[in-house]
Design a protein around this motif. Structure first.
Motif, PDB file in Angstrom:
ATOM      1  N   ILE A  39       0.841  -1.206   0.000  1.00 51.54           N
ATOM      2  CA  ILE A  39       0.000   0.000   0.000  1.00 51.54           C
ATOM      3  C   ILE A  39       0.874   1.254   0.000  1.00 51.54           C
ATOM      4  O   ILE A  39       0.598   2.225  -0.713  1.00 51.54           O
ATOM      5  N   GLU A  40       1.950   1.221   0.777  1.00 54.82           N
ATOM      6  CA  GLU A  40       2.839   2.377   0.852  1.00 54.82           C
ATOM      7  C   GLU A  40       3.565   2.613  -0.476  1.00 54.82           C
ATOM      8  O   GLU A  40       3.696   3.766  -0.934  1.00 54.82           O
ATOM      9  N   VAL A  41       4.033   1.517  -1.112  1.00 51.62           N
ATOM     10  CA  VAL A  41       4.716   1.649  -2.399  1.00 51.62           C
ATOM     11  C   VAL A  41       3.756   2.197  -3.452  1.00 51.62           C
ATOM     12  O   VAL A  41       4.114   3.102  -4.224  1.00 51.62           O
ATOM     13  N   ALA A  42       2.548   1.669  -3.504  1.00 51.65           N
ATOM     14  CA  ALA A  42       1.555   2.157  -4.463  1.00 51.65           C
ATOM     15  C   ALA A  42       1.269   3.642  -4.250  1.00 51.65           C
ATOM     16  O   ALA A  42       1.139   4.416  -5.204  1.00 51.65           O
ATOM     17  N   LYS A  43       1.185   4.034  -2.986  1.00 50.44           N
ATOM     18  CA  LYS A  43       0.946   5.442  -2.655  1.00 50.44           C
ATOM     19  C   LYS A  43       2.073   6.318  -3.184  1.00 50.44           C
ATOM     20  O   LYS A  43       1.831   7.388  -3.774  1.00 50.44           O
ATOM     21  N   ARG A  44       3.307   5.873  -2.992  1.00 47.14           N
ATOM     22  CA  ARG A  44       4.453   6.679  -3.424  1.00 47.14           C
ATOM     23  C   ARG A  44       4.543   6.749  -4.944  1.00 47.14           C
ATOM     24  O   ARG A  44       4.936   7.779  -5.510  1.00 47.14           O
ATOM     25  N   ILE A  45       4.202   5.663  -5.629  1.00 49.86           N
ATOM     26  CA  ILE A  45       4.166   5.696  -7.094  1.00 49.86           C
ATOM     27  C   ILE A  45       3.138   6.714  -7.568  1.00 49.86           C
ATOM     28  O   ILE A  45       3.412   7.541  -8.452  1.00 49.86           O
ATOM     29  N   ASN A  46       1.957   6.680  -6.985  1.00 51.22           N
ATOM     30  CA  ASN A  46       0.897   7.616  -7.380  1.00 51.22           C
ATOM     31  C   ASN A  46       1.285   9.059  -7.068  1.00 51.22           C
ATOM     32  O   ASN A  46       1.011   9.971  -7.852  1.00 51.22           O
ATOM     33  N   GLU A  47       1.927   9.255  -5.930  1.00 51.55           N
ATOM     34  CA  GLU A  47       2.361  10.606  -5.571  1.00 51.55           C
ATOM     35  C   GLU A  47       3.422  11.122  -6.551  1.00 51.55           C
ATOM     36  O   GLU A  47       3.418  12.304  -6.918  1.00 51.55           O
ATOM     37  N   THR A  48       4.316  10.224  -6.955  1.00 49.27           N
ATOM     38  CA  THR A  48       5.348  10.619  -7.920  1.00 49.27           C
ATOM     39  C   THR A  48       4.739  10.928  -9.271  1.00 49.27           C
ATOM     40  O   THR A  48       5.139  11.890  -9.944  1.00 49.27           O
ATOM     41  N   ARG A  49       3.761  10.129  -9.691  1.00 47.58           N
ATOM     42  CA  ARG A  49       3.087  10.387 -10.961  1.00 47.58           C
ATOM     43  C   ARG A  49       2.460  11.787 -10.940  1.00 47.58           C
ATOM     44  O   ARG A  49       2.576  12.553 -11.906  1.00 47.58           O
ATOM     45  N   LYS A  50       1.814  12.121  -9.842  1.00 51.61           N
ATOM     46  CA  LYS A  50       1.204  13.456  -9.703  1.00 51.61           C
ATOM     47  C   LYS A  50       2.269  14.542  -9.709  1.00 51.61           C
ATOM     48  O   LYS A  50       2.099  15.601 -10.331  1.00 51.61           O
ATOM     49  N   GLU A  51       3.380  14.289  -9.009  1.00 45.12           N
ATOM     50  CA  GLU A  51       4.460  15.271  -8.910  1.00 45.12           C
ATOM     51  C   GLU A  51       5.043  15.571 -10.284  1.00 45.12           C
ATOM     52  O   GLU A  51       5.261  16.739 -10.645  1.00 45.12           O
ATOM     53  N   ILE A  52       5.292  14.512 -11.058  1.00 48.29           N
ATOM     54  CA  ILE A  52       5.860  14.693 -12.394  1.00 48.29           C
ATOM     55  C   ILE A  52       4.857  15.389 -13.307  1.00 48.29           C
ATOM     56  O   ILE A  52       5.208  16.296 -14.072  1.00 48.29           O
ATOM     57  N   ALA A  53       3.597  14.969 -13.237  1.00 49.20           N
ATOM     58  CA  ALA A  53       2.557  15.594 -14.058  1.00 49.20           C
ATOM     59  C   ALA A  53       2.434  17.078 -13.726  1.00 49.20           C
ATOM     60  O   ALA A  53       2.396  17.929 -14.628  1.00 49.20           O
ATOM     61  N   ASN A  54       2.387  17.397 -12.450  1.00 47.18           N
ATOM     62  CA  ASN A  54       2.276  18.801 -12.037  1.00 47.18           C
ATOM     63  C   ASN A  54       3.469  19.627 -12.518  1.00 47.18           C
ATOM     64  O   ASN A  54       3.338  20.814 -12.812  1.00 47.18           O
ATOM     65  N   PHE A  55       4.624  18.992 -12.597  1.00 46.60           N
ATOM     66  CA  PHE A  55       5.847  19.678 -13.008  1.00 46.60           C
ATOM     67  C   PHE A  55       5.726  20.243 -14.422  1.00 46.60           C
ATOM     68  O   PHE A  55       6.370  21.234 -14.766  1.00 46.60           O
ATOM     69  N   VAL A  56       4.899  19.594 -15.258  1.00 43.07           N
ATOM     70  CA  VAL A  56       4.700  20.070 -16.639  1.00 43.07           C
ATOM     71  C   VAL A  56       3.237  20.463 -16.876  1.00 43.07           C
ATOM     72  O   VAL A  56       2.756  20.449 -18.001  1.00 43.07           O
ATOM     73  N   GLU A  57       2.548  20.816 -15.808  1.00 45.73           N
ATOM     74  CA  GLU A  57       1.167  21.295 -15.863  1.00 45.73           C
ATOM     75  C   GLU A  57       0.226  20.300 -16.527  1.00 45.73           C
ATOM     76  O   GLU A  57      -0.700  20.677 -17.247  1.00 45.73           O
ATOM     77  N   ALA A  58       0.461  19.020 -16.261  1.00 46.35           N
ATOM     78  CA  ALA A  58      -0.377  17.959 -16.818  1.00 46.35           C
ATOM     79  C   ALA A  58      -1.206  17.318 -15.723  1.00 46.35           C
ATOM     80  O   ALA A  58      -1.008  17.563 -14.526  1.00 46.35           O
ATOM     81  N   ASP A  59      -2.137  16.483 -16.136  1.00 48.58           N
ATOM     82  CA  ASP A  59      -2.927  15.680 -15.214  1.00 48.58           C
ATOM     83  C   ASP A  59      -2.233  14.336 -15.036  1.00 48.58           C
ATOM     84  O   ASP A  59      -1.547  13.857 -15.945  1.00 48.58           O
ATOM     85  N   GLU A  60      -2.416  13.723 -13.890  1.00 49.62           N
ATOM     86  CA  GLU A  60      -1.759  12.432 -13.648  1.00 49.62           C
ATOM     87  C   GLU A  60      -2.185  11.373 -14.653  1.00 49.62           C
ATOM     88  O   GLU A  60      -1.446  10.421 -14.919  1.00 49.62           O
ATOM     89  N   ASN A  61      -3.371  11.511 -15.239  1.00 49.71           N
ATOM     90  CA  ASN A  61      -3.845  10.553 -16.242  1.00 49.71           C
ATOM     91  C   ASN A  61      -3.265  10.824 -17.623  1.00 49.71           C
ATOM     92  O   ASN A  61      -3.680  10.200 -18.599  1.00 49.71           O
ATOM     93  N   GLU A  62      -2.326  11.734 -17.704  1.00 49.78           N
ATOM     94  CA  GLU A  62      -1.619  12.005 -18.956  1.00 49.78           C
ATOM     95  C   GLU A  62      -0.154  11.601 -18.871  1.00 49.78           C
ATOM     96  O   GLU A  62       0.592  11.800 -19.822  1.00 49.78           O
TER      97      GLU A  62
END
Length: 389
Positions: free
Chosen positions: A56-79
């Motif tokens: 659960i913790e690993v999945a959480k961190r993967i999702n958080e990183t996906r959001k972090e990277i997406a936000n870095f280029v003004e994208a949505d995590e589903n992109e």
């Protein structure tokens, strides 16, 4: 040692190193190294072991990183799709687009990295597709028309630092329904990059102080809905039927089969946070200062041929009548790291104003004037030796 060098273990273990190949790969700060150790020491389980405390913790961190990277280029995590790097991302998008585009024209710049050319040549070679290379920003803008299906270009180059107006190019692309692919591998270290003025963005972690073997492929949602994954395997499958039919999961993992680079994901997030902490303003301030000092010292040498201009953070030059590889080897064996050749941007050799090979020194914010002084001293001292080679 300056205060920024102290953030990087490579300098602790290689005190005399002069590293000027940052356009290829940047050093990793302790924050990034520790994030990898953190995964291996505390969370090193498969993502498939999901129904567990660590899972659960690993999945959480993967999702958080996906959001972090997406936000870095003004994208949505589903992109946002995890890749093994810029080259992998470009191969994937080229293959996916080849399934929905059969005819028209693809435009490249002469300064594209080979990874932003060859995947398209290979995936579209059996289609009614023509390929065009352009030089300047003006030529690129004037070349986009109703027949242009894809423009694949770097927002910032790894060579002559040609300036492209990504906003104007994107607006022209939208007029004709052209897909704009932004190779942002160099840009993400120096300026804000946004999916708002591109259809596709690709970049690697390793050039932005992150690990090797991981990157990001960002695709606008309206485009990604039209695409099928380019590779297949575990993790993306929901069910397999009796014949050839199967169903895919609907989340972004449908584009990410197999076990991901988990340590790399942990480190990718640390790299982005490190980059934010330093900030583009400070990075550019230092790099511009050091690059200008380097330029000013180079032009004092009698046998120098400079292909870059003052203000470039990537300096291309040659020593008269001495092959660039000999110079790079001479410096490299004295713990000074530069590059020689065309830096995987082979097409610029088609333009008459350029040489077929250069020495490249690419600056990062941990470089300083002392680094420049060392390389200048070696170039002065090595005259007779280099002439002998």
């Amino acid at each position: 040692m300056n205060k920024y060098k102290e953030l990087f273990p490579m300098y602790k273990n290689n005190k005399d190193i002069i590293y000027l190949d940052n356009a290829a790969l940047a050093f990793k700060p302790y924050d990034v190294v520790n994030a990898g150790n953190d995964f291996y020491e505390k969370y090193s389980i498969s993502t498939r072991t999901a129904d567990s405390l660590l899972g659960i913790e690993v999945a959480k961190r993967i999702n958080e990183t996906r959001k972090e990277i997406a936000n870095f280029v003004e994208a949505d995590e589903n992109e946002m799709i995890f890749t093994s790097g810029t080259t992998d991302g470009l191969n994937q998008i080229a293959k996916m687009l080849s399934s929905i585009i059969d005819e028209g024209e693809i435009i490249f710049t002469y300064f594209n990295h080979s990874s932003n050319i060859v995947p398209f040549l290979e995936n579209f070679k059996n289609k009614n597709i023509s390929f065009k290379y352009v030089d300047s920003n003006e030529e690129l803008l004037n070349s986009i028309n109703q027949n242009t299906k894809i423009v694949a270009m770097p927002e910032v180059t790894n060579n002559f630092q040609i300036e492209y107006d990504i906003e104007a190019i994107y607006n022209k692309c939208k007029k004709f329904g052209t897909i704009l692919i932004n190779d942002a591998a160099q840009a993400v270290v120096h300026k804000p990059v946004s999916i708002k003025n591109s259809d596709v963005i690709v970049f690697s972690a390793n050039k932005m102080f992150g690990p090797t073997g991981i990157g990001a492929l960002i695709i606008k949602e309206e485009l990604i809905r039209k695409l099928l994954p380019s590779k297949w395997g575990g993790g993306q499958v929901q069910a397999i039927g009796n014949n050839c039919d199967w169903t895919s999961r609907t989340t972004m993992v449908r584009f990410e089969p197999g076990t991901p680079n988990l340590a790399g994901i942990f480190q990718f997030r640390a790299a982005i946070n490190f980059l934010k902490k330093i900030g583009f303003e400070k990075i550019n301030e230092i790099e511009n200062r050091v690059a200008n000092y380097f330029y000013d010292e180079l032009i004092k040498l009698d046998n120098i041929e400079l292909a870059s201009k003052r203000g470039d953070r990537v300096l291309l030059f040659n020593l008269k009548n001495i092959p660039s590889q000999d110079v790079a080897s001479y410096l490299g064996h004295r713990n000074v790291y530069v590059r020689s050749g065309t830096f995987c941007a082979h097409k610029f050799k088609n333009l008459d104003r350029y040489s077929s090979s250069y020495i490249r020194a690419s600056i990062s914010f941990y470089n300083d004037e002392n680094d420049v002084d060392v390389i200048i001293k070696l170039l002065k001292e090595g005259g007779d030796f280099l002439d002998f080679l």
